[in-house]
Design a protein around this motif. Structure first.
Motif, PDB file in Angstrom:
ATOM      1  N   THR A 189      18.912 -16.060  -5.718  1.00 54.80           N
ATOM      2  CA  THR A 189      19.078 -14.904  -4.977  1.00 54.80           C
ATOM      3  C   THR A 189      19.278 -13.021  -4.869  1.00 54.80           C
ATOM      4  N   PRO A 190      18.996 -12.276  -3.727  1.00 50.63           N
ATOM      5  CA  PRO A 190      18.003 -12.480  -2.710  1.00 50.63           C
ATOM      6  C   PRO A 190      16.293 -12.798  -3.803  1.00 50.63           C
ATOM      7  N   THR A 191      15.783 -13.144  -2.973  1.00 53.24           N
ATOM      8  CA  THR A 191      14.100 -13.305  -2.919  1.00 53.24           C
ATOM      9  C   THR A 191      14.358 -13.547  -1.488  1.00 53.24           C
ATOM     10  N   PHE A 192      12.822 -12.433  -1.827  1.00 52.65           N
ATOM     11  CA  PHE A 192      12.161 -12.262  -0.562  1.00 52.65           C
ATOM     12  C   PHE A 192      10.501 -12.832  -0.492  1.00 52.65           C
ATOM     13  N   PHE A 193      10.061 -13.376   0.881  1.00 54.50           N
ATOM     14  CA  PHE A 193       8.489 -13.341   0.717  1.00 54.50           C
ATOM     15  C   PHE A 193       8.127 -11.580   2.166  1.00 54.50           C
ATOM     16  N   VAL A 194       7.063 -10.701   1.769  1.00 60.18           N
ATOM     17  CA  VAL A 194       7.091  -9.812   2.248  1.00 60.18           C
ATOM     18  C   VAL A 194       5.136 -10.464   3.042  1.00 60.18           C
ATOM     19  N   ASN A 195       5.161 -11.085   4.163  1.00 57.58           N
ATOM     20  CA  ASN A 195       3.602 -11.590   3.802  1.00 57.58           C
ATOM     21  C   ASN A 195       2.702 -12.086   2.846  1.00 57.58           C
ATOM     22  N   GLY A 196       4.037 -13.177   2.623  1.00 56.38           N
ATOM     23  CA  GLY A 196       3.765 -13.821   1.485  1.00 56.38           C
ATOM     24  C   GLY A 196       3.776 -13.759  -0.391  1.00 56.38           C
ATOM     25  N   THR A 197       4.068 -11.966  -0.149  1.00 56.87           N
ATOM     26  CA  THR A 197       4.078 -11.386  -1.600  1.00 56.87           C
ATOM     27  C   THR A 197       5.360 -11.527  -1.816  1.00 56.87           C
ATOM     28  N   MET A 198       5.769 -12.020  -2.961  1.00 60.54           N
ATOM     29  CA  MET A 198       7.333 -12.812  -3.411  1.00 60.54           C
ATOM     30  C   MET A 198       7.691 -11.468  -3.834  1.00 60.54           C
ATOM     31  N   ILE A 199       9.066 -10.833  -3.273  1.00 61.00           N
ATOM     32  CA  ILE A 199       9.713 -10.152  -4.055  1.00 61.00           C
ATOM     33  C   ILE A 199      10.834 -10.652  -4.497  1.00 61.00           C
ATOM     34  N   VAL A 200      11.751 -10.666  -6.072  1.00 61.11           N
ATOM     35  CA  VAL A 200      12.519 -11.104  -6.345  1.00 61.11           C
ATOM     36  C   VAL A 200      13.844 -10.375  -6.770  1.00 61.11           C
ATOM     37  N   GLY A 201      15.162 -10.216  -6.673  1.00 59.49           N
ATOM     38  CA  GLY A 201      15.408  -8.450  -6.624  1.00 59.49           C
ATOM     39  C   GLY A 201      16.112  -8.293  -5.095  1.00 59.49           C
ATOM     40  N   GLU A 202      16.877  -7.734  -5.788  1.00 62.55           N
ATOM     41  CA  GLU A 202      17.508  -6.340  -4.369  1.00 62.55           C
ATOM     42  C   GLU A 202      15.951  -5.162  -4.343  1.00 62.55           C
ATOM     43  N   ILE A 203      15.787  -5.109  -2.922  1.00 61.79           N
ATOM     44  CA  ILE A 203      15.394  -4.325  -2.795  1.00 61.79           C
ATOM     45  C   ILE A 203      15.232  -3.116  -1.216  1.00 61.79           C
ATOM     46  N   GLU A 204      15.562  -1.917  -2.148  1.00 57.76           N
ATOM     47  CA  GLU A 204      15.952  -0.090  -1.120  1.00 57.76           C
ATOM     48  C   GLU A 204      15.523  -0.519  -0.236  1.00 57.76           C
ATOM     49  N   PHE A 205      15.453   0.220   0.918  1.00 59.12           N
ATOM     50  CA  PHE A 205      15.287  -0.063   2.257  1.00 59.12           C
ATOM     51  C   PHE A 205      13.375   1.028   2.504  1.00 59.12           C
ATOM     52  N   GLU A 206      13.947   2.540   0.935  1.00 57.90           N
ATOM     53  CA  GLU A 206      12.485   3.004   0.988  1.00 57.90           C
ATOM     54  C   GLU A 206      11.079   2.033   0.611  1.00 57.90           C
ATOM     55  N   GLU A 207      11.431   1.269  -0.478  1.00 56.36           N
ATOM     56  CA  GLU A 207      10.630   0.562  -1.375  1.00 56.36           C
ATOM     57  C   GLU A 207      10.322  -0.597  -0.232  1.00 56.36           C
ATOM     58  N   LEU A 208      11.430  -1.413   0.683  1.00 65.54           N
ATOM     59  CA  LEU A 208      10.699  -2.114   1.685  1.00 65.54           C
ATOM     60  C   LEU A 208       9.778  -1.571   3.166  1.00 65.54           C
ATOM     61  N   SER A 209      10.322  -0.224   2.817  1.00 68.49           N
ATOM     62  CA  SER A 209       9.630   0.463   4.476  1.00 68.49           C
ATOM     63  C   SER A 209       8.480   0.574   3.973  1.00 68.49           C
ATOM     64  N   LYS A 210       8.442   1.398   2.787  1.00 64.32           N
ATOM     65  CA  LYS A 210       6.479   1.592   1.874  1.00 64.32           C
ATOM     66  C   LYS A 210       5.053  -0.103   2.038  1.00 64.32           C
ATOM     67  N   ARG A 211       6.509  -0.934   1.764  1.00 67.69           N
ATOM     68  CA  ARG A 211       5.476  -2.124   1.921  1.00 67.69           C
ATOM     69  C   ARG A 211       5.483  -2.632   3.586  1.00 67.69           C
ATOM     70  N   ILE A 212       6.069  -2.131   4.307  1.00 66.03           N
ATOM     71  CA  ILE A 212       5.427  -2.876   5.348  1.00 66.03           C
ATOM     72  C   ILE A 212       4.861  -2.110   6.340  1.00 66.03           C
ATOM     73  N   ASN A 213       4.720  -0.880   6.071  1.00 71.10           N
ATOM     74  CA  ASN A 213       4.322   0.454   6.623  1.00 71.10           C
ATOM     75  C   ASN A 213       2.548   0.097   6.255  1.00 71.10           C
ATOM     76  N   SER A 214       2.557  -0.121   4.577  1.00 76.19           N
ATOM     77  CA  SER A 214       1.261  -0.324   4.201  1.00 76.19           C
ATOM     78  C   SER A 214       0.426  -1.894   5.134  1.00 76.19           C
ATOM     79  N   LEU A 215       1.612  -2.517   5.454  1.00 72.74           N
ATOM     80  CA  LEU A 215       0.644  -3.663   6.257  1.00 72.74           C
ATOM     81  C   LEU A 215       0.413  -3.317   7.345  1.00 72.74           C
ATOM     82  N   LEU A 216       1.396  -2.543   7.938  1.00 70.84           N
ATOM     83  CA  LEU A 216       0.759  -2.502   9.669  1.00 70.84           C
ATOM     84  C   LEU A 216       0.239  -0.964   9.623  1.00 70.84           C
ATOM     85  N   LYS A 217      -1.042  -1.227   8.534  1.00 71.41           N
ATOM     86  CA  LYS A 217      -1.987   0.075   8.087  1.00 71.41           C
ATOM     87  C   LYS A 217      -3.236  -0.900   8.376  1.00 71.41           C
ATOM     88  N   THR A 218      -3.630  -1.837   7.424  1.00 73.18           N
ATOM     89  CA  THR A 218      -3.954  -3.105   7.758  1.00 73.18           C
ATOM     90  C   THR A 218      -4.737  -3.640   8.837  1.00 73.18           C
TER      91      THR A 218
END
Length: 218
Positions: A189-218
């Motif tokens: 822990t923590p382990t995240f799945f962002v629209n199915g993509t696994m991310i293992v370990g801590e993630i900063e808001f800036e990186e998570l925000s980039k991933r979310i925004n890239s998905l919102l554009k598709t």
């Protein structure tokens, strides 16, 4: 050996028991692993899902976490409030929290949080937030701290003790963890799945925000 309510009660009565298993491998799963995991993420879990955000949100984030995990507590403190404000509350992200106990204390925390919430996601996330913020006390004096948190939610000592003897809930927590390990290949822990993509370990808001925004554009 499966954890039983007798084992749980005995373990919590021992001073200083921690038993954390820090299996935190930082990185992102391969494409094949992510695809396999994505196919299984929507399968029913033994316990009701604890969810925040609109059901039709274009991005779905699932977090596997443990109450005594310091990495999870830091995410809850530093990242989650921004994530909630900018993406969850605005209907862009649907957020799912799933328990992944690392030790017997995490099991007790999950059981008490579920009892207090009584299937109310809003209450559940509020309780989890309190547990993360009182993590040091939970590790040092688990039962006393859980009772204090429960008192604040209107539950007495007997209700907490009954909760920790609830073999049915305990079995469901173990079943969901077994699914996470065997099927989703989660190791820590923590382990995240962002629209199915696994991310293992801590993630900063800036990186998570980039991933979310890239998905919102598709």
């Amino acid at each position: 050996m499966p954890i039983t309510r007798r084992v749980l009660a005995a373990a919590l009565s021992l001073a200083g028991i921690c038993g954390a298993f820090p299996l935190r491998l930082i990185g992102i799963a391969t494409a094949a692993e992510a695809a396999d995991a994505s196919n299984d993420l929507s399968k029913p879990t033994s316990l009701p899902e604890m969810v925040l955000g609109a059901s039709g949100a274009p991005v779905r984030i699932i977090e596997y976490a443990a109450s005594t995990c310091p990495h999870c507590a830091r995410f809850n403190r530093d990242v989650f409030p921004k994530l909630k404000s900018e993406f969850i509350d605005t209907g862009k992200v649907r957020y799912v929290f799933r328990e992944f106990p690392l030790n017997i204390k995490d099991v007790a925390c999950a059981m008490v949080a579920r009892t207090i919430a009584n299937n109310d996601s809003g209450k559940y996330f509020a309780v989890i937030d309190v547990m993360f913020r009182q993590q040091d006390d939970l590790v040092k004096k688990t039962t006393d701290t859980l009772k204090r948190i429960a008192h604040q939610a209107g539950l007495g000592d007997q209700a907490v003790e009954d909760c920790l003897r609830d073999q049915a809930t305990l079995d469901k927590i173990q079943a969901d963890q077994k699914f996470a390990i065997d099927t989703l290949k989660i190791e820590g822990t923590p382990t995240f799945f962002v629209n199915g993509t696994m991310i293992v370990g801590e993630i900063e808001f800036e990186e998570l925000s980039k991933r979310i925004n890239s998905l919102l554009k598709t």
